[in-house]
Write a protein that holds these residues in place. Structure first.
Motif, PDB file in Angstrom:
ATOM      1  N   UNK A 179       0.853  -1.188   0.000  1.00 23.09           N
ATOM      2  CA  UNK A 179       0.000   0.000   0.000  1.00 23.09           C
ATOM      3  C   UNK A 179       0.886   1.234   0.000  1.00 23.09           C
ATOM      4  N   UNK A 180       1.379   1.634  -1.168  1.00 23.10           N
ATOM      5  CA  UNK A 180       2.256   2.797  -1.201  1.00 23.10           C
ATOM      6  C   UNK A 180       1.555   4.021  -0.610  1.00 23.10           C
ATOM      7  N   UNK A 181       2.187   4.619   0.351  1.00 24.03           N
ATOM      8  CA  UNK A 181       1.649   5.832   0.988  1.00 24.03           C
ATOM      9  C   UNK A 181       2.838   6.590   1.542  1.00 24.03           C
ATOM     10  N   UNK A 182       3.043   7.825   1.126  1.00 25.42           N
ATOM     11  CA  UNK A 182       4.211   8.567   1.605  1.00 25.42           C
ATOM     12  C   UNK A 182       4.204   8.705   3.130  1.00 25.42           C
ATOM     13  N   UNK A 183       5.294   8.365   3.786  1.00 22.78           N
ATOM     14  CA  UNK A 183       5.368   8.620   5.232  1.00 22.78           C
ATOM     15  C   UNK A 183       5.192  10.113   5.516  1.00 22.78           C
ATOM     16  N   UNK A 184       4.662  10.402   6.667  1.00 18.60           N
ATOM     17  CA  UNK A 184       4.333  11.789   6.985  1.00 18.60           C
ATOM     18  C   UNK A 184       5.562  12.691   6.941  1.00 18.60           C
ATOM     19  N   UNK A 193      -1.421   9.524   8.201  1.00 17.63           N
ATOM     20  CA  UNK A 193      -2.006  10.443   7.215  1.00 17.63           C
ATOM     21  C   UNK A 193      -3.310  11.033   7.739  1.00 17.63           C
ATOM     22  N   UNK A 194      -4.168  10.194   8.279  1.00 16.93           N
ATOM     23  CA  UNK A 194      -5.446  10.674   8.819  1.00 16.93           C
ATOM     24  C   UNK A 194      -5.202  11.670   9.945  1.00 16.93           C
ATOM     25  N   UNK A 195      -4.273  11.338  10.835  1.00 23.79           N
ATOM     26  CA  UNK A 195      -3.956  12.254  11.943  1.00 23.79           C
ATOM     27  C   UNK A 195      -3.462  13.594  11.409  1.00 23.79           C
ATOM     28  N   UNK A 196      -2.578  13.540  10.397  1.00 24.86           N
ATOM     29  CA  UNK A 196      -2.020  14.782   9.864  1.00 24.86           C
ATOM     30  C   UNK A 196      -3.098  15.641   9.212  1.00 24.86           C
ATOM     31  N   UNK A 197      -3.941  15.026   8.408  1.00 26.33           N
ATOM     32  CA  UNK A 197      -4.979  15.786   7.715  1.00 26.33           C
ATOM     33  C   UNK A 197      -5.978  16.369   8.721  1.00 26.33           C
ATOM     34  N   UNK A 198      -6.382  15.544   9.697  1.00 27.56           N
ATOM     35  CA  UNK A 198      -7.345  16.040  10.690  1.00 27.56           C
ATOM     36  C   UNK A 198      -6.732  17.098  11.599  1.00 27.56           C
ATOM     37  N   UNK A 200     -15.079   7.675  13.591  1.00 30.32           N
ATOM     38  CA  UNK A 200     -15.721   8.164  14.814  1.00 30.32           C
ATOM     39  C   UNK A 200     -14.741   8.856  15.751  1.00 30.32           C
ATOM     40  N   UNK A 201     -13.460   8.685  15.506  1.00 34.06           N
ATOM     41  CA  UNK A 201     -12.444   9.166  16.438  1.00 34.06           C
ATOM     42  C   UNK A 201     -11.934  10.564  16.106  1.00 34.06           C
ATOM     43  N   UNK A 202     -12.313  11.085  14.961  1.00 36.92           N
ATOM     44  CA  UNK A 202     -11.847  12.409  14.541  1.00 36.92           C
ATOM     45  C   UNK A 202     -13.067  13.261  14.197  1.00 36.92           C
ATOM     46  N   UNK A 203     -13.331  14.278  15.004  1.00 37.36           N
ATOM     47  CA  UNK A 203     -14.496  15.117  14.750  1.00 37.36           C
ATOM     48  C   UNK A 203     -14.371  15.885  13.447  1.00 37.36           C
ATOM     49  N   UNK A 204     -13.144  16.000  12.952  1.00 35.44           N
ATOM     50  CA  UNK A 204     -12.947  16.717  11.690  1.00 35.44           C
ATOM     51  C   UNK A 204     -13.482  15.919  10.488  1.00 35.44           C
TER      52      UNK A 204
END
Length: 952
Positions: free
Chosen positions: A190-195, A263-268, A290-294
Motif C-alpha cells: 500500500x504505497x503511501x508517503x510517510x508523513x 495520514x489521517x492524523x495529519x490531515x485532521x 468516529x475518532x476524529x471530529x474533523x
C-alpha cells in the motif's frame, strides 16, 4: 482482461510434446540418411541427400499441420477469429449507464453537520496516494481492459466545477505507481508517503488552497491463489518506512496501515472539514471515522470501472443525491466475528503428499489440500449481528458501525406499510414512500421478516431480507406507492436434522420495512396456524421434487453455531478447526493422480447410436424442449469424436460440429467488461459487482445485464461468463468484488435482474461459481451444514435459475467436503436439474491442460458437468475410455445440454448460420499447396539433374 500468458504457452508446449518428439525423430532419420549417403557413389549420393533435405522439410510441414489442425486448432481459430468491437453509440450508452450505476451505488456512510453537498466550496485538496491511483476494478476475469480512458477522481471533481490542488496530485503521482494486483501477480503493498516526507510548504499551500480535504483509502484484490491477508506480516508486502512497520505481526489488511493512520492524523490536525473516500470492494475497519471530529463525511466507492468516478464530483456538488446502500455489514473489529478463525483457507497438515503443481503466469504454483469451516452456519453477516444482539450475546452499537442496508441521503423520507392481504398462496402489501425533505432523491424499501423461534429448534435469524425495491426520483413532497408480494414458502426454514426438508413452522412472522437491517420503520404480523413440511408432492418454492438432505457428506461433524440458549456454543463453534483430515476421509480424498478412472463406468450400459443420418440439423431444434424425442434423433447423428471435441474444448467457445450444422460460438469474460482474451477486443468496463448491488435497484441492474448482452452481440459473443453470485462470507474474500453481497436474497435479486437483461439479447449468462466458492478457494475443502448451504450459499443460484431463467452455469474450483464440486451429482444433478429444473449447460472453471491436477472429465461428465473450460490439450479434459458405453452416454447427455443452450441463443435466431471454412484454415491449405508445388518442383529438378549426370 485475462491475457494469454506463459501458463498457456507452457500448456500448449506440453500438449504438442509428442508431435515435437515425432518431428525430432524424423529429422534425425533425415540427417542419418544424409550422412549415410557418404558411402554411396556419385551421382546417386546427391539425389539421396537432396531427398533427405526434402524429407526433412516435408516432415516439418506435416507435423506443423498436425499441430495447428489438432491440438492448436481451437486456440489459433480464436486468435484469428473475426475482429468485432462495440460501436461508438453503444459504448456511449454503456458509459452513461455505468455513471448512473455509480451515482446510485456510491454509499454515503456518514454526513455530520450536513457537510455534503459542498456549498460555497470551489477548491478541494486530495490527500492519499490512492487519490492519484485508485482501484477501478478487480483483477482476472472480473477486471477491465486498457482500451478505454479511465475517469480519475481528479477529473471527476474538475468536471463538477471544483479546482483540485495540483501540487498534492503531483506529489502522489511521483511517489509510486500502483503495485500489480492481477491474476498473474498479487502484491499487497500500500504505497503511501510517510508523513515526514511531506514538505511543510506543501501542507501550508494546501491549507491556503482550501479548507476541505478529501482522503482516499484503497484496497484491491484479484482472482488468484490468495484471499486478502489476515496477517500482513506473512504476505508479500513492502512497508513504506524503515522506521516502523505498517502492520505488526498478526494485523490484518483491512485495518489502516500505520502510514495511513499517520495520514489521517495529519490531515485532521490541519483541516476541519474532512471527507473520506473508501475505495474498496472489501469492507474495512472504519472506527477512525468516529475518532476524529474533523471527519464529517465518508463515501464508500468501490471500483467503478472506466467511467464511474464521474459520479463522485456530482455527488460532492449536490447535482446527484446519493442513494446507495451497503451490501455488507461493517464492524469495528473483525477479529471478534464468528468467521474470523476461518476467514481464509488453512492447509491440511497431513495432506502434503496430495499437493498438485499448477502455474501462475508461467511460474510453478503448488496447491495443497486445504479447508474452510463454515461453522457459523446460517448466521452470516447481518443475520448474526442482529440475532446475537437480540439474544444478548453482543452489544450491537459497539460491534456494528454501519449495518447492512445502510445509506444516507441529502433528503429525508417517510415510509408507511399497509396491512398484509392474502390471495390464495400470495401475500401482498403496499409501502408508501414520501420525500419529506428539501431536495429530490431516491429511497430504498427494505423488507425483512423475523420468524418464530423455539429454543433448540430449527436455527433462525431474527432479521432476514425478504425483498427490496428502489423508488423513482421523488421531488420534495412527492410520494410513491410500491406493491410487494411474497409467498409463505419465502418464510420457510430448512431443517436438516429432523424433518430433512423445508419447514414453515406455526407461529407469528413479523414482516417489517426497515431503513437498514437494524432499524425498523413499520411492521405487521402474519400468523401461520399449522406447520407445513415440504415433502412428498408438497414441494417448496416451485421445486420439481421435494428437497431433502443432499449435503450430509459436507457436514464434517463440526460444531455449528446455534442460537440455542443465547448462543451458548459460540466459543466452541467459532474456534479454529483442526488442520488434520481424519483418516477415514483422507482415504476417500483424491486428486487426478490417485483417482480410479473406472469409478463411474457402468458395465451394463448400452452403447448409444452414433453417426446416424436422420436429416436433423441443430437449427431445427430451436425452441424445442430439451427432453423432446427430436433431440435424440439429432444426438444419434453425432460421432464420439464430435462429442469429445464439444465437451473437452469448451474454453471461451464451443466448437463447430459439422455433422449437425453447429457453428463455433464464442463465450467471454466477464462481469465488469466483455473481454475477448484472444483477439484483444473489449468493451468499456462497468463497476465491480459489489457496486452494482449497492444500487439496490433491480431495474438498473436489468439495464446493465441488457447492455452486457448488447455488447456481446456486437462482439459476436454468445455466452457471458457472469454473473458471479457467491457470498461475501467474510470481508477477506479475494473475489468479493466479483460478487454482490453477504446476503443470498439480495445477491439473487441482483443476479436475476442481470441474467434476464442479458438473455433478453439472446446471450446466455453463465451464473457462477457453483457452489460454495466464496473466496480464492481452488482445491479448498469447504465444510458446511445443509441448512446454510441451501438458505445462504445456493439461494442466489436458485433464484437465478428459477426466476432469472439462467441457461448456463459455471462449476467452481473448490472441493465440497472431500470431493471437487464438479464431482457432486447431488449438487449438479439432484439439486440443479431435478429440483430446480435447470436445462442448460454447466461448464467447469478454467481447466488448463491438466485440470489443475484435480479436475478430470471422467468425474465431471458422470456427475453433471457438461464441458471443460479448456482450449487445448488431450489430457484429463478428455475421458480416458471413449469406447466405453457409459462414457458415451455421459458425453451424449452433456452434448444435449450444450447444444440446447447454444441453439436458443441469438446465433440461431434467424435459422442456421453460415458455417464456411475458417479463413486461417484456408490460408493453411494455400500455404500447403505452395509448399507442395515447390517440393514437387525441387524433386523434379533433382531427378532431372541426376539423370543428366548419370548419362554424362
Amino acid at each position: 482482461m485475462v491475457g494469454i500468458n506463459m501458463e498457456d504457452v507452457i500448456g500448449v508446449l506440453q500438449t504438442c510434446k509428442w508431435y515435437l518428439v515425432a518431428l525430432g525423430v524424423l529429422l534425425v532419420i533425415a540427417v542419418a540418411v544424409a550422412v549415410g549417403a557418404h558411402w554411396i557413389g556419385k551421382p546417386l549420393r546427391g539425389l539421396v541427400r537432396g531427398n533427405a533435405v526434402l524429407g526433412a522439410i516435408l516432415s516439418i510441414v506435416v507435423v506443423v499441420n498436425l499441430i495447428v489442425l489438432i491440438p492448436m486448432s481451437t486456440l489459433i481459430g480464436m486468435a484469428f477469429s473475426e475482429r468485432a468491437t462495440v460501436s461508438e453509440g453503444t459504448t456511449e450508452e454503456a458509459k452513461q449507464l455505468s455513471e448512473r450505476i455509480a451515482e446510485e451505488g456510491f454509499v454515503l456512510l456518514k454526513n455530520d453537520d450536513g457537510l455534503l453537498p459542498l456549498d460555497g466550496v470551489d477548491s478541494i485538496n486530495l490527500f492519499g496516494w490512492a487519490s492519484e491511483n485508485p482501484s477501478y476494478a478487480g483483477g482476472g476475469s472480473g477486471g477491465i481492459n486498457d482500451l478505454y480512458e479511465k475517469v480519475s477522481i481528479q477529473q471527476s471533481l474538475e468536471d463538477a466545477g471544483f479546482r483540485v490542488n495540483q501540487d498534492l496530485a503531483d506529489f502522489y503521482a511521483e511517489y509510486s505507481d500502483r503495485p500489480e494486483m492481477s491474476i498473474n501477480k498479487q502484491s499487497w503493498s500500500l504505497p503511501e508517503p510517510p508523513i515526514d516526507s511531506y514538505p511543510q510548504e506543501l501542507i501550508d499551500g494546501a491549507k491556503a488552497f482550501s479548507d476541505v480535504a478529501v482522503i482516499t483509502l484503497s484496497r484491491a484484490a484479484s482472482e488468484g491463489q490468495n484471499d486478502l491477508p489476515t496477517d500482513v506480516s506473512q504476505a508479500k508486502f513492502e512497508s513504506n518506512s524503515t522506521a516502523y512497520q505498517d502492520f505488526e505481526a498478526g494485523e490484518h489488511y483491512l485495518k489502516l496501515s500505520q502510514t495511513e493512520e499517520d495520514l489521517v492524523d495529519m490531515v485532521c490536525g490541519n483541516f476541519d472539514n474532512v471527507i473520506v473516500l473508501v475505495n474498496s470492494a472489501n469492507p474495512m475497519e472504519l472506527g477512525f471515522l468516529d475518532q476524529h471530529e474533523q471527519i464529517k463525511s465518508a463515501i464508500w466507492c468501490p471500483g467503478p470501472g472506466h467511467a464511474g468516478f464521474s459520479a463522485l464530483g456530482r455527488i460532492l456538488n449536490g447535482e446527484v443525491n446519493p442513494s446507495g446502500r451497503t451490501t455488507d455489514t461493517l464492524v469495528y473489529d473483525m477479529t471478534r466475528t464468528p468467521w474470523w478463525n476461518s476467514a481464509v483457507k488453512t492447509d491440511y497438515s497431513n495432506m502434503k503428499d496430495m499437493t498438485v503443481q499448477g502455474m501462475n503466469a508461467g511460474v510453478p504454483q503448488d496447491f495443497s489440500p486445504a479447508y474452510l469451516d463454515y461453522t457459523e452456519g446460517i448466521y452470516v453477516g447481518y443475520k448474526f449481528y442482529e440475532t446475537a444482539a437480540d439474544e444478548g450475546l453482543i452489544d450491537y452499537d459497539s460491534v456494528v458501525q454501519f449495518p447492512f442496508g445502510h445509506g444516507l441521503s441529502y433528503t429525508t423520507f417517510d415510509q408507511s406499510m399497509s396491512d398484509i392481504t392474502e390471495n390464495g398462496d400470495e401475500l401482498s402489501f403496499e409501502v408508501t414512500v414520501t420525500n419529506t425533505g428539501d431536495v429530490a432523491g431516491k429511497d430504498v424499501v427494505e423488507v425483512y421478516y423475523n420468524p418464530p423461534y423455539t429454543n433448540g429448534g430449527i436455527e433462525k435469524a431474527t432479521a432476514n431480507l425478504l425483498d427490496e425495491r428502489k423508488t423513482d426520483l421523488l421531488e420534495p413532497g412527492e410520494s410513491q406507492t410500491i406493491n410487494l408480494t411474497f409467498t409463505p414458502d419465502d418464510l420457510a426454514s430448512y431443517d436438516y436434522e429432523d424433518a430433512k426438508a423445508w419447514v414453515l413452522e406455526a407461529g407469528d412472522y413479523t414482516i417489517s420495512i426497515n431503513a437498514d437491517s437494524h432499524t425498523e420503520l413499520d411492521s405487521r404480523v402474519w400468523t401461520v396456524a399449522d406447520e407445513i413440511v415440504y415433502d412428498g408432492e408438497d414441494t417448496h418454492n416451485g421445486d420439481l421434487v421435494a428437497a431433502t438432505n443432499e449435503f450430509d457428506d459436507a457436514n464434517g461433524g463440526l460444531p455449528y453455531l446455534s442460537r440455542a440458549d443465547h448462543f451458548a456454543n459460540y466459543e466452541e463453534a467459532t474456534a479454529k478447526g483442526s488442520d488434520v483430515l481424519p483418516d477415514d476421509l483422507r482415504a476417500q480424498y483424491h486428486i487426478n493422480e490417485n483417482f480410479d478412472y473406472t469409478t463411474y463406468l457402468d458395465p451394463e450400459a448400452q452403447m448409444p447410436t452414433t453417426g446416424a443420418r436422420n436429416g436433423v440439423q441443430l437449427a431445427d431444434l430451436r425452441g424445442v424442449d430439451v427432453d423432446d424425442p427430436q433431440w435424440d434423433e439429432l444426438l444419434d447423428e453425432m460421432s464420439v469424436r464430435d462429442m469429445v471435441d464439444l465437451t473437452s474444448l469448451a474454453g471461451y467457445q464451443t466448437p463447430a460440429v459439422e455433422s449437425i450444422g453447429k457453428v463455433q460460438v464464442i463465450d467471454a469474460d466477464g462481469p465488469a467488461a466483455i473481454n475477448n482474451n484472444f483477439t484483444g477486443d473489449g468493451s468499456i468496463g462497468f463497476g465491480v459487482a459489489t457496486l452494482i448491488a449497492m444500487t439496490w435497484n433491480p431495474d438498473l441492474v436489468h439495464d446493465y445485464g441488457e447492455m452486457m448482452g448488447r455488447m456481446c452481440r456486437e462482439m459476436n459473443i454468445a455466452g457471458w461468463y457472469a454473473p458471479g453470485v457467491n457470498i461475501h462470507r467474510s470481508p477477506f474474500g479475494g473475489r468479493n468484488y466479483e460478487f454482490y453481497s453477504e446476503d443470498g436474497t439480495l445477491s439473487g435479486i441482483m443476479a436475476t435482474a442481470a441474467i434476464q437483461g442479458c438473455q433478453s439479447q439472446g446471450v446466455y449468462a453463465f451464473i457462477k461459481h457453483f457452489a460454495l466458492y466464496d473466496g480464492n478457494s481452488k482445491m479448498v475443502s469447504v465444510w458446511s451444514n445443509e441448512q446454510a448451504v441451501r438458505e445462504i450459499y445456493l439461494k442466489p443460484f436458485e433464484m437465478g435459475v428459477k426466476d432469472g431463467g439462467a441457461q448456463a452455469l459455471m462449476v467452481s474450483w473448490n472441493y465440497i467436503g472431500i470431493k471437487w464440486a464438479g464431482e457432486w451429482s447431488n449438487l449438479l444433478q439432484t439439486v440443479l436439474r431435478d429440483e430446480w429444473g435447470f436445462k442448460g449447460m454447466a461448464i467447469s472453471d478454467y481447466f488448463r491442460d491438466n485440470g489443475h491436477g484435480f479436475m478430470n472429465a471422467d468425474a465431471a461428465l458422470a456427475n453433471g458437468v457438461d464441458a471443460m473450460l479448456s482450449t487445448y490439450g488431450s489430457g484429463p479434459n478428455v475421458p480416458q475410455d471413449t469406447s466405453d458405453a457409459s462414457t458415451v452416454q455421459y458425453l451424449r447427455e452433456a452434448s444435449r445440454h450444450i447444444l440446447y443452450t447454444v441453439v436458443n441463443s441469438w446465433v440461431y435466431e434467424n435459422g442456421a448460420p453460415q458455417n464456411g471454412l475458417e479463413p486461417w484454415k484456408m490460408a493453411v491449405i494455400g500455404i500447403d499447396a505452395v509448399i507442395g508445388l515447390l517440393l514437387i518442383g525441387a524433386e523434379a529438378l533433382m531427378v532431372r539433374g541426376y539423370l543428366r549426370r548419370r548419362r554424362g
